[in-house]
Design a protein around this motif. Structure first.
Motif, mmCIF file in Angstrom:
data_model
loop_
_atom_site.group_PDB
_atom_site.id
_atom_site.type_symbol
_atom_site.label_atom_id
_atom_site.label_comp_id
_atom_site.label_asym_id
_atom_site.label_seq_id
_atom_site.Cartn_x
_atom_site.Cartn_y
_atom_site.Cartn_z
ATOM 1 N N GLY A 126 -63.050 -11.316 30.728
ATOM 2 C CA GLY A 126 -64.062 -11.211 31.765
ATOM 3 C C GLY A 126 -64.189 -9.810 32.327
ATOM 4 N N PRO A 127 -65.215 -9.586 33.142
ATOM 5 C CA PRO A 127 -65.447 -8.264 33.740
ATOM 6 C C PRO A 127 -64.531 -7.999 34.927
ATOM 7 N N ASN A 128 -64.398 -6.731 35.239
ATOM 8 C CA ASN A 128 -63.505 -6.308 36.318
ATOM 9 C C ASN A 128 -64.143 -5.127 37.038
ATOM 10 N N ILE A 129 -64.375 -5.268 38.324
ATOM 11 C CA ILE A 129 -64.897 -4.165 39.124
ATOM 12 C C ILE A 129 -63.815 -3.684 40.083
ATOM 13 N N GLY A 130 -63.663 -2.374 40.179
ATOM 14 C CA GLY A 130 -62.645 -1.802 41.053
ATOM 15 C C GLY A 130 -63.248 -0.795 42.021
ATOM 16 N N PHE A 131 -62.664 -0.732 43.223
ATOM 17 C CA PHE A 131 -63.091 0.224 44.243
ATOM 18 C C PHE A 131 -61.932 1.190 44.510
ATOM 19 N N VAL A 132 -62.189 2.462 44.288
ATOM 20 C CA VAL A 132 -61.132 3.476 44.379
ATOM 21 C C VAL A 132 -60.729 3.690 45.838
ATOM 22 N N SER A 157 -66.320 6.387 43.124
ATOM 23 C CA SER A 157 -65.868 5.391 44.105
ATOM 24 C C SER A 157 -65.714 4.002 43.497
ATOM 25 N N THR A 158 -66.335 3.757 42.341
ATOM 26 C CA THR A 158 -66.232 2.450 41.680
ATOM 27 C C THR A 158 -65.788 2.616 40.237
ATOM 28 N N ASP A 159 -65.169 1.578 39.719
ATOM 29 C CA ASP A 159 -64.663 1.579 38.355
ATOM 30 C C ASP A 159 -64.980 0.225 37.724
ATOM 31 N N PHE A 160 -65.169 0.221 36.412
ATOM 32 C CA PHE A 160 -65.486 -1.020 35.707
ATOM 33 C C PHE A 160 -64.610 -1.138 34.460
ATOM 34 N N ALA A 161 -64.242 -2.376 34.132
ATOM 35 C CA ALA A 161 -63.421 -2.620 32.951
ATOM 36 C C ALA A 161 -63.710 -4.025 32.415
ATOM 37 N N ILE A 162 -63.284 -4.258 31.187
ATOM 38 C CA ILE A 162 -63.327 -5.580 30.577
ATOM 39 C C ILE A 162 -61.876 -5.988 30.311
ATOM 40 N N LEU A 191 -64.631 7.409 35.705
ATOM 41 C CA LEU A 191 -64.001 7.799 36.964
ATOM 42 C C LEU A 191 -64.231 9.262 37.321
ATOM 43 N N ALA A 192 -64.686 10.059 36.352
ATOM 44 C CA ALA A 192 -64.886 11.486 36.610
ATOM 45 C C ALA A 192 -66.134 11.698 37.459
ATOM 46 N N ASN A 193 -65.968 12.481 38.513
ATOM 47 C CA ASN A 193 -67.086 12.812 39.402
ATOM 48 C C ASN A 193 -66.906 14.251 39.859
ATOM 49 N N PRO A 194 -67.096 15.217 38.946
ATOM 50 C CA PRO A 194 -66.824 16.621 39.283
ATOM 51 C C PRO A 194 -67.734 17.127 40.387
#
Length: 224
Positions: A126-132, A157-162, A191-194
């Motif tokens: 399933g999907p996975n949403i993360g908040f840094v 600020s947000t991350d996504f994974a399976i 996750l990179a946000n230069p």
């Protein structure tokens, strides 16, 4: 008028009957979960490190709660609000540097349980949403003391994974089970946000996908 009233009563009775049957087949469980995440990072373009230095992983904790809703005997939906430590390291002859990312994540897993008995194997995905929550760079260099750097502004600020994997539940009693599973969390979010340089727009050419192999144990209290 009387016939319509009888028809409505029959429809209501049938609806109530099938709803009761569906509720009787549903299961609900909740409990804590804890484990370890062996984090890695896939960075593109590939960084060029000094001679003798290589990129490695970072081991972090994961803990939170698990709640599952079962229907149709073997199919379940599970949510796992949890805290997790991700990141990676750079290691060489003079020491190491570690990028640590802390997230509050919400996996939603579709689970299939096999067999009925004291031990029930299962598989899920399933999907996975993360908040840094935090992102830092720390050093461990021989003979030097370098303060940690806050990388929150350079991290999305947000991350996504399976997430996908499998495990088993050992039922200590009909209402209490011990769960143990292994999974792989495939990072698909960047996750990179230069930061932008003065007078220029920030570049988005770099990508950093955080993945990890996880081993988790928990307790499931079957309320229904």
């Amino acid at each position: 008028m009387k016939r319509s009233s009888i028809a409505l009563c029959i429809i209501f009775a049938c609806t109530a009957f099938f709803a009761a049957q569906a509720m009787a087949q549903m299961e609900f469980g909740v409990g804590p979960i804890v484990g370890v995440n062996f984090g890695t990072a896939s960075i593109s373009p590939t960084p060029v490190y000094p001679t003798g230095y290589t990129q490695g992983g970072r081991t972090g904790m994961k803990f939170g709660a698990q709640a599952e809703l079962g229907f149709a005997k073997m199919f379940y939906v599970e949510m796992e609000p949890s805290f997790i430590g991700k990141g990676y390291s750079i290691n060489g002859p003079q020491g190491s540097a570690t990028v640590s990312v802390s997230e509050l994540q919400f996996p939603v897993l579709f689970k299939v349980k096999f067999m009925k008995g004291v031990i029930r194997p299962y598989a899920f995905a399933g999907p996975n949403i993360g908040f840094v929550l935090a992102s830092t760079l720390s050093y461990s260099i021989t003979g030097q003391t370098i303060p940690d750097q806050d990388l929150k502004s350079q991290t999305s600020s947000t991350d996504f994974a399976i997430d996908f994997g499998g495990g088993a539940e050992y039922n200590v009693t009909p209402k209490i089970g011990i769960t143990l599973d292994v999974r792989y969390s495939l990072g698909v979010g960047n996750l990179a946000n230069p930061p932008a340089t003065p007078g220029q727009v920030a570049t988005t050419s770099q990508t950093n996908h955080a993945s990890g192999f996880q081993i988790l144990a928990g307790v499931m209290f079957h309320i229904i």
